[in-house]
Design a protein around this motif. Structure first.
Motif, PDB file in Angstrom:
ATOM      1  N   UNK A  17      50.949  10.816 -50.763  1.00 28.15           N
ATOM      2  CA  UNK A  17      49.839  11.613 -51.306  1.00 28.15           C
ATOM      3  C   UNK A  17      48.726  10.505 -51.594  1.00 28.15           C
ATOM      4  N   UNK A  18      49.119   9.369 -51.205  1.00 33.36           N
ATOM      5  CA  UNK A  18      47.844   8.291 -51.737  1.00 33.36           C
ATOM      6  C   UNK A  18      46.419   8.389 -50.990  1.00 33.36           C
ATOM      7  N   UNK A  19      46.667   9.146 -49.971  1.00 29.79           N
ATOM      8  CA  UNK A  19      44.852   9.139 -49.227  1.00 29.79           C
ATOM      9  C   UNK A  19      44.561  10.567 -49.467  1.00 29.79           C
ATOM     10  N   UNK A  20      45.277  11.213 -50.113  1.00 26.91           N
ATOM     11  CA  UNK A  20      44.799  12.768 -50.176  1.00 26.91           C
ATOM     12  C   UNK A  20      43.521  12.847 -51.253  1.00 26.91           C
ATOM     13  N   UNK A  21      43.199  12.046 -52.071  1.00 23.99           N
ATOM     14  CA  UNK A  21      41.902  11.950 -52.713  1.00 23.99           C
ATOM     15  C   UNK A  21      40.702  11.621 -51.976  1.00 23.99           C
ATOM     16  N   UNK A  22      41.139  10.728 -50.933  1.00 26.68           N
ATOM     17  CA  UNK A  22      39.983   9.943 -49.858  1.00 26.68           C
ATOM     18  C   UNK A  22      39.876  11.393 -48.897  1.00 26.68           C
ATOM     19  N   UNK A  23      40.743  12.008 -48.516  1.00 31.14           N
ATOM     20  CA  UNK A  23      40.451  13.248 -47.606  1.00 31.14           C
ATOM     21  C   UNK A  23      39.633  14.296 -48.375  1.00 31.14           C
ATOM     22  N   UNK A  24      40.020  14.812 -49.433  1.00 24.65           N
ATOM     23  CA  UNK A  24      39.418  15.558 -50.344  1.00 24.65           C
ATOM     24  C   UNK A  24      37.938  15.343 -50.585  1.00 24.65           C
ATOM     25  N   UNK A  25      37.617  13.929 -50.989  1.00 26.48           N
ATOM     26  CA  UNK A  25      36.145  13.497 -51.146  1.00 26.48           C
ATOM     27  C   UNK A  25      35.415  13.436 -49.712  1.00 26.48           C
ATOM     28  N   UNK A  26      36.197  13.302 -48.634  1.00 24.75           N
ATOM     29  CA  UNK A  26      35.480  13.222 -47.329  1.00 24.75           C
ATOM     30  C   UNK A  26      35.007  14.645 -46.991  1.00 24.75           C
ATOM     31  N   UNK A  27      35.838  15.743 -47.033  1.00 30.14           N
ATOM     32  CA  UNK A  27      35.726  16.977 -46.876  1.00 30.14           C
ATOM     33  C   UNK A  27      34.406  17.504 -47.776  1.00 30.14           C
ATOM     34  N   UNK A  28      34.579  17.094 -48.955  1.00 30.23           N
ATOM     35  CA  UNK A  28      33.505  17.537 -49.966  1.00 30.23           C
ATOM     36  C   UNK A  28      32.131  16.986 -49.659  1.00 30.23           C
TER      37      UNK A  28
END
Length: 156
Positions: A17-28
């Motif tokens: 789940x290391x890249x999960x924050x990157x994905x969330x901020x990219x979608x935001x």
């Protein structure tokens, strides 16, 4: 005896789940850029007159007053007579002063003296209604007024 034990076969490795924050901020960020905020729901018929000399002003210091007959979805409730719309509500001529004063006071202090009222008036609207609106604006010293039009095609 061996020092290393064999891993159990068939176990799936844990999902990283290391890249999960990157994905969330990219979608935001994508939805913040792609979303368009709604200005007003137009409740009056608004076919603007044509003009050959137009100038574009910024909307940050402008409030819009719409005037015209109610559109098809609102005719049954409000009738056929021309109405005044400020923001998302029909107002009477006596409420124009209050609505414009509130809009002016909502601006930053350095923009209040540059405040402009924009009239978007249907081209079939009676000039008497426009005159009444202008009289109400004079009473509160809202003298910077512009009429919103469409650009006339020079070939016409």
């Amino acid at each position: 005896m061996s020092k290393f034990k064999n891993k159990k076969k068939g176990d799936l490795p844990a999902i990283s789940t290391a890249s999960l924050p990157d994905i969330v901020f990219m979608l935001l960020f994508f939805f913040m850029v792609a979303t368009v905020m709604r200005d007003n729901t137009l409740m009056v018929k608004n076919e603007l007159p044509n003009a050959d000399q137009v100038e574009k002003l910024s909307k940050d210091r402008t409030t819009f007053i719409y005037a015209g007959k109610p559109s098809e979805g609102f005719k049954s409730k409000y009738g056929e007579l021309p109405r005044i719309q400020i923001n998302d509500a029909f107002v009477g001529i006596e409420s124009v002063q209050l609505a414009v004063t509130e809009a002016r006071n909502a601006l930053r202090e350095e923009l209040q003296d540059k405040f402009v009222v924009a009239l978007k008036v249907d081209k079939e609207t009676n000039a008497g209604l426009v005159s009444d609106i202008k009289q109400e604006l004079r009473k509160i010293n809202a003298l910077k007024l512009m009429y919103v039009t469409t650009v006339r095609n020079p070939n016409e």
